[in-house]
Motif scaffolding. Structure first.
Motif, PDB file in Angstrom:
ATOM      1  N   ALA A  24     -46.858  -3.013 -30.160  1.00 18.27           N
ATOM      2  CA  ALA A  24     -46.331  -3.341 -28.833  1.00 18.27           C
ATOM      3  C   ALA A  24     -44.880  -3.823 -28.925  1.00 18.27           C
ATOM      4  N   ASP A  25     -44.545  -4.575 -29.969  1.00 14.95           N
ATOM      5  CA  ASP A  25     -43.165  -5.034 -30.162  1.00 14.95           C
ATOM      6  C   ASP A  25     -42.208  -3.861 -30.363  1.00 14.95           C
ATOM      7  N   ILE A  26     -42.629  -2.864 -31.133  1.00 12.69           N
ATOM      8  CA  ILE A  26     -41.798  -1.672 -31.340  1.00 12.69           C
ATOM      9  C   ILE A  26     -41.637  -0.929 -30.022  1.00 12.69           C
ATOM     10  N   ASP A  27     -42.704  -0.814 -29.249  1.00 12.71           N
ATOM     11  CA  ASP A  27     -42.649  -0.158 -27.943  1.00 12.71           C
ATOM     12  C   ASP A  27     -41.659  -0.884 -27.030  1.00 12.71           C
ATOM     13  N   THR A  28     -41.720  -2.194 -27.009  1.00 13.28           N
ATOM     14  CA  THR A  28     -40.814  -2.989 -26.178  1.00 13.28           C
ATOM     15  C   THR A  28     -39.367  -2.813 -26.622  1.00 13.28           C
ATOM     16  N   TRP A  29     -39.145  -2.824 -27.930  1.00 12.96           N
ATOM     17  CA  TRP A  29     -37.780  -2.657 -28.441  1.00 12.96           C
ATOM     18  C   TRP A  29     -37.238  -1.285 -28.052  1.00 12.96           C
ATOM     19  N   LEU A  30     -38.040  -0.243 -28.203  1.00 13.64           N
ATOM     20  CA  LEU A  30     -37.591   1.110 -27.867  1.00 13.64           C
ATOM     21  C   LEU A  30     -37.305   1.263 -26.372  1.00 13.64           C
ATOM     22  N   ALA A  31     -38.045   0.547 -25.535  1.00 13.39           N
ATOM     23  CA  ALA A  31     -37.833   0.634 -24.086  1.00 13.39           C
ATOM     24  C   ALA A  31     -36.438   0.156 -23.702  1.00 13.39           C
ATOM     25  N   SER A  32     -35.881  -0.767 -24.471  1.00 12.84           N
ATOM     26  CA  SER A  32     -34.552  -1.288 -24.154  1.00 12.84           C
ATOM     27  C   SER A  32     -33.453  -0.736 -25.065  1.00 12.84           C
ATOM     28  N   ALA A  33     -33.791   0.205 -25.924  1.00 14.42           N
ATOM     29  CA  ALA A  33     -32.819   0.748 -26.881  1.00 14.42           C
ATOM     30  C   ALA A  33     -31.787   1.628 -26.192  1.00 14.42           C
ATOM     31  N   LYS A  34     -30.563   1.511 -26.669  1.00 14.27           N
ATOM     32  CA  LYS A  34     -29.472   2.350 -26.159  1.00 14.27           C
ATOM     33  C   LYS A  34     -29.378   3.625 -27.006  1.00 14.27           C
ATOM     34  N   GLY A  35     -29.009   4.717 -26.365  1.00 10.79           N
ATOM     35  CA  GLY A  35     -28.818   5.969 -27.066  1.00 10.79           C
ATOM     36  C   GLY A  35     -30.075   6.801 -27.229  1.00 10.79           C
ATOM     37  N   LEU A  36     -31.163   6.412 -26.587  1.00 12.28           N
ATOM     38  CA  LEU A  36     -32.429   7.125 -26.696  1.00 12.28           C
ATOM     39  C   LEU A  36     -32.803   7.673 -25.328  1.00 12.28           C
ATOM     40  N   GLN A  37     -33.138   8.950 -25.262  1.00 10.39           N
ATOM     41  CA  GLN A  37     -33.511   9.560 -23.986  1.00 10.39           C
ATOM     42  C   GLN A  37     -34.964   9.245 -23.640  1.00 10.39           C
ATOM     43  N   SER A  38     -35.869   9.471 -24.588  1.00 10.64           N
ATOM     44  CA  SER A  38     -37.283   9.168 -24.373  1.00 10.64           C
ATOM     45  C   SER A  38     -37.947   8.933 -25.722  1.00 10.64           C
ATOM     46  N   TYR A  39     -39.161   8.396 -25.652  1.00 11.10           N
ATOM     47  CA  TYR A  39     -39.911   8.129 -26.872  1.00 11.10           C
ATOM     48  C   TYR A  39     -41.391   8.094 -26.558  1.00 11.10           C
ATOM     49  N   ARG A  40     -42.207   8.204 -27.609  1.00 14.12           N
ATOM     50  CA  ARG A  40     -43.656   8.065 -27.489  1.00 14.12           C
ATOM     51  C   ARG A  40     -44.155   7.295 -28.698  1.00 14.12           C
ATOM     52  N   VAL A  41     -44.878   6.230 -28.448  1.00 13.00           N
ATOM     53  CA  VAL A  41     -45.495   5.438 -29.500  1.00 13.00           C
ATOM     54  C   VAL A  41     -46.980   5.788 -29.507  1.00 13.00           C
ATOM     55  N   GLY A  42     -47.462   6.316 -30.627  1.00 11.67           N
ATOM     56  CA  GLY A  42     -48.858   6.726 -30.729  1.00 11.67           C
ATOM     57  C   GLY A  42     -49.804   5.545 -30.912  1.00 11.67           C
ATOM     58  N   GLU A  43     -51.065   5.838 -30.861  1.00 11.77           N
ATOM     59  CA  GLU A  43     -52.113   4.837 -31.079  1.00 11.77           C
ATOM     60  C   GLU A  43     -52.224   4.538 -32.572  1.00 11.77           C
ATOM     61  N   LEU A  44     -52.829   3.408 -32.895  1.00 10.04           N
ATOM     62  CA  LEU A  44     -53.063   3.069 -34.292  1.00 10.04           C
ATOM     63  C   LEU A  44     -54.091   4.038 -34.878  1.00 10.04           C
ATOM     64  N   VAL A  45     -53.741   4.622 -36.028  1.00 16.48           N
ATOM     65  CA  VAL A  45     -54.618   5.562 -36.723  1.00 16.48           C
ATOM     66  C   VAL A  45     -54.634   5.215 -38.206  1.00 16.48           C
ATOM     67  N   ASP A  46     -55.599   5.758 -38.916  1.00 13.77           N
ATOM     68  CA  ASP A  46     -55.699   5.568 -40.353  1.00 13.77           C
ATOM     69  C   ASP A  46     -54.451   6.157 -41.012  1.00 13.77           C
ATOM     70  N   ALA A  47     -53.719   5.331 -41.749  1.00 10.71           N
ATOM     71  CA  ALA A  47     -52.466   5.769 -42.359  1.00 10.71           C
ATOM     72  C   ALA A  47     -52.684   6.710 -43.535  1.00 10.71           C
ATOM     73  N   TRP A  48     -53.816   6.615 -44.206  1.00  9.24           N
ATOM     74  CA  TRP A  48     -54.071   7.437 -45.387  1.00  9.24           C
ATOM     75  C   TRP A  48     -54.830   8.710 -45.083  1.00  9.24           C
ATOM     76  N   TYR A  49     -55.724   8.654 -44.103  1.00 10.78           N
ATOM     77  CA  TYR A  49     -56.567   9.803 -43.790  1.00 10.78           C
ATOM     78  C   TYR A  49     -56.578  10.059 -42.279  1.00 10.78           C
ATOM     79  N   PRO A  50     -55.427  10.391 -41.678  1.00  8.23           N
ATOM     80  CA  PRO A  50     -55.419  10.597 -40.228  1.00  8.23           C
ATOM     81  C   PRO A  50     -56.297  11.790 -39.827  1.00  8.23           C
ATOM     82  N   GLY A  51     -57.080  11.579 -38.803  1.00  2.83           N
ATOM     83  CA  GLY A  51     -57.926  12.661 -38.291  1.00  2.83           C
ATOM     84  C   GLY A  51     -59.232  12.846 -39.027  1.00  2.83           C
ATOM     85  N   ILE A  52     -59.478  12.058 -40.068  1.00 10.57           N
ATOM     86  CA  ILE A  52     -60.725  12.184 -40.825  1.00 10.57           C
ATOM     87  C   ILE A  52     -61.530  10.917 -40.615  1.00 10.57           C
ATOM     88  N   ASN A  53     -62.753  11.053 -40.185  1.00 12.60           N
ATOM     89  CA  ASN A  53     -63.631   9.903 -39.979  1.00 12.60           C
ATOM     90  C   ASN A  53     -64.699   9.873 -41.063  1.00 12.60           C
TER      91      ASN A  53
END
Length: 111
Positions: free
Chosen positions: A80-109
């Motif tokens: 959420a802090d990164i999302d808030t920082w990006l919302a006020s960032a200069k020089g950025l047109q748009s952004y998307r912050v994804g949901e928390l996912v497994d960093a080692w095995y994304p998409g595998i349950n």
């Protein structure tokens, strides 16, 4: 069927109670943004948002992945802090912050 693994092996594989979470990040700069503008954005992004939170960013100019520097997971508050920082960032047109996912095995349950 779940495999039975020792705590040592689960830690080595980053599964179970040792699973580490991170999130995707998509960035879009304005059409015609020069290299100096993009560099200035990333300099501020790393020094003001990523480094102080103990996070790392891997990827390119338009997309990447944010995870914790060292062992552990990104928290929802850090995301959420990164999302808030990006919302006020200069020089950025748009952004998307994804949901928390497994960093080692994304998409595998169930590893």
């Amino acid at each position: 069927m779940s495999k039975r693994r020792s705590a040592r092996l689960r830690k080595k594989l980053c599964v179970g109670e040792f699973k580490e979470l991170g999130f995707d990040l998509d960035l879009s700069f304005p059409e015609g943004a020069d290299e100096a503008t993009v560099d200035a954005f990333y300099e501020a992004f790393f020094t003001e948002a990523i480094d102080p939170a103990g996070l790392i960013y891997g990827g390119g100019d338009d997309s990447g992945f944010v995870c914790r520097a060292g062992r552990g997971s990104v928290t929802e508050a850090q995301r959420a802090d990164i999302d808030t920082w990006l919302a006020s960032a200069k020089g950025l047109q748009s952004y998307r912050v994804g949901e928390l996912v497994d960093a080692w095995y994304p998409g595998i349950n169930g590893i």
